[in-house]
Design a protein around this motif. Structure first.
Motif, PDB file in Angstrom:
ATOM      1  N   VAL A 193      20.988  -1.912  51.305  1.00  0.00           N
ATOM      2  CA  VAL A 193      21.233  -3.242  50.672  1.00  0.00           C
ATOM      3  C   VAL A 193      21.870  -3.800  51.120  1.00  0.00           C
ATOM      4  O   VAL A 193      19.992  -5.228  51.013  1.00  0.00           O
ATOM      5  CB  VAL A 193      21.607  -2.587  49.345  1.00  0.00           C
ATOM      6  N   GLY A 194      22.533  -4.491  51.710  1.00  0.00           N
ATOM      7  CA  GLY A 194      23.016  -5.771  52.304  1.00  0.00           C
ATOM      8  C   GLY A 194      21.541  -5.931  52.727  1.00  0.00           C
ATOM      9  O   GLY A 194      21.952  -7.617  52.756  1.00  0.00           O
ATOM     10  N   VAL A 195      21.368  -5.463  54.141  1.00  0.00           N
ATOM     11  CA  VAL A 195      20.520  -5.957  54.764  1.00  0.00           C
ATOM     12  C   VAL A 195      19.004  -6.096  53.738  1.00  0.00           C
ATOM     13  O   VAL A 195      18.880  -7.951  54.653  1.00  0.00           O
ATOM     14  CB  VAL A 195      20.264  -5.081  56.230  1.00  0.00           C
ATOM     15  N   GLY A 196      18.906  -6.069  53.320  1.00  0.00           N
ATOM     16  CA  GLY A 196      17.874  -6.231  52.578  1.00  0.00           C
ATOM     17  C   GLY A 196      18.069  -7.475  52.056  1.00  0.00           C
ATOM     18  O   GLY A 196      16.531  -8.670  52.282  1.00  0.00           O
ATOM     19  N   LEU A 197      18.859  -7.396  50.816  1.00  0.00           N
ATOM     20  CA  LEU A 197      19.022  -9.021  51.274  1.00  0.00           C
ATOM     21  C   LEU A 197      19.635  -9.999  52.142  1.00  0.00           C
ATOM     22  O   LEU A 197      19.064 -11.210  51.381  1.00  0.00           O
ATOM     23  CB  LEU A 197      20.499  -8.972  50.251  1.00  0.00           C
ATOM     24  N   LEU A 198      20.317 -10.564  53.370  1.00  0.00           N
ATOM     25  CA  LEU A 198      20.470 -10.558  53.971  1.00  0.00           C
ATOM     26  C   LEU A 198      19.051 -11.426  54.793  1.00  0.00           C
ATOM     27  O   LEU A 198      18.583 -12.162  54.954  1.00  0.00           O
ATOM     28  CB  LEU A 198      21.396  -9.853  55.966  1.00  0.00           C
ATOM     29  N   ALA A 199      17.818 -10.500  54.977  1.00  0.00           N
ATOM     30  CA  ALA A 199      16.767 -10.875  55.467  1.00  0.00           C
ATOM     31  C   ALA A 199      16.349 -11.367  54.083  1.00  0.00           C
ATOM     32  O   ALA A 199      15.409 -12.233  54.803  1.00  0.00           O
ATOM     33  CB  ALA A 199      16.255  -8.755  55.594  1.00  0.00           C
ATOM     34  N   PHE A 200      16.585 -11.371  53.145  1.00  0.00           N
ATOM     35  CA  PHE A 200      15.446 -11.793  52.061  1.00  0.00           C
ATOM     36  C   PHE A 200      16.173 -13.622  52.205  1.00  0.00           C
ATOM     37  O   PHE A 200      15.028 -14.298  51.659  1.00  0.00           O
ATOM     38  CB  PHE A 200      15.441 -11.248  51.065  1.00  0.00           C
ATOM     39  N   GLY A 201      17.916 -13.690  52.820  1.00  0.00           N
ATOM     40  CA  GLY A 201      18.169 -14.819  52.524  1.00  0.00           C
ATOM     41  C   GLY A 201      17.281 -15.548  53.266  1.00  0.00           C
ATOM     42  O   GLY A 201      16.641 -16.638  53.475  1.00  0.00           O
TER      43      GLY A 201
END
Length: 129
Positions: free
Chosen positions: A112-120
């Motif tokens: 979940v964190g990696v997905g949000l980071l990639a989205f950023g």
């Protein structure tokens, strides 16, 4: 609302957001592979599950995120990419505190964190281009 535009002082670093997105993808592959390995081999305590691997990876993600997202924000002036990326990094750091007990909670929160980071990073890339 833009925070500032200092394009002349901070030249573009082409590909840094793509590199960061690629690193995020590798992190997801690592998390899934580690979970599958743990399920398949209940006694697995190999390199992929070593805490130092996670600590070094998170440190690298924080440094790369700070450079890529920070420079992007200084170029285009938007803070949303930094907000999304920071939220993702925070969730990834929090996931490191969860036990490696085979429940998969650490892997789920890390993904979940990696997905949000990639989205950023994606928001940052789009704002710069």
């Amino acid at each position: 609302m833009p925070i500032t535009n200092v394009t002349a002082r901070f030249p573009r670093l082409p590909g840094i957001d793509r590199l960061a997105i690629g690193l995020s993808g590798l992190c997801v592959v690592h998390c899934v592979a580690s979970s599958v390995l743990l399920v398949m081999l209940s006694a697995a305590d190999g390199v992929l599950l070593n805490p130092i691997f996670h600590e070094v990876g998170l440190t690298f993600a924080i440094l790369l995120g700070a450079v890529a997202l920070g420079r992007g924000a200084l170029r285009h002036g938007y803070v949303m990419p930094i907000c999304m990326g920071s939220l993702g990094l925070g969730i990834m750091a929090g996931a490191m505190t969860l036990p490696h007990d085979g429940t998969g909670a650490e892997a789920v929160w890390t993904i979940v964190g990696v997905g949000l980071l990639a989205f950023g990073h994606d928001l940052n890339h789009r704002a710069v281009h």
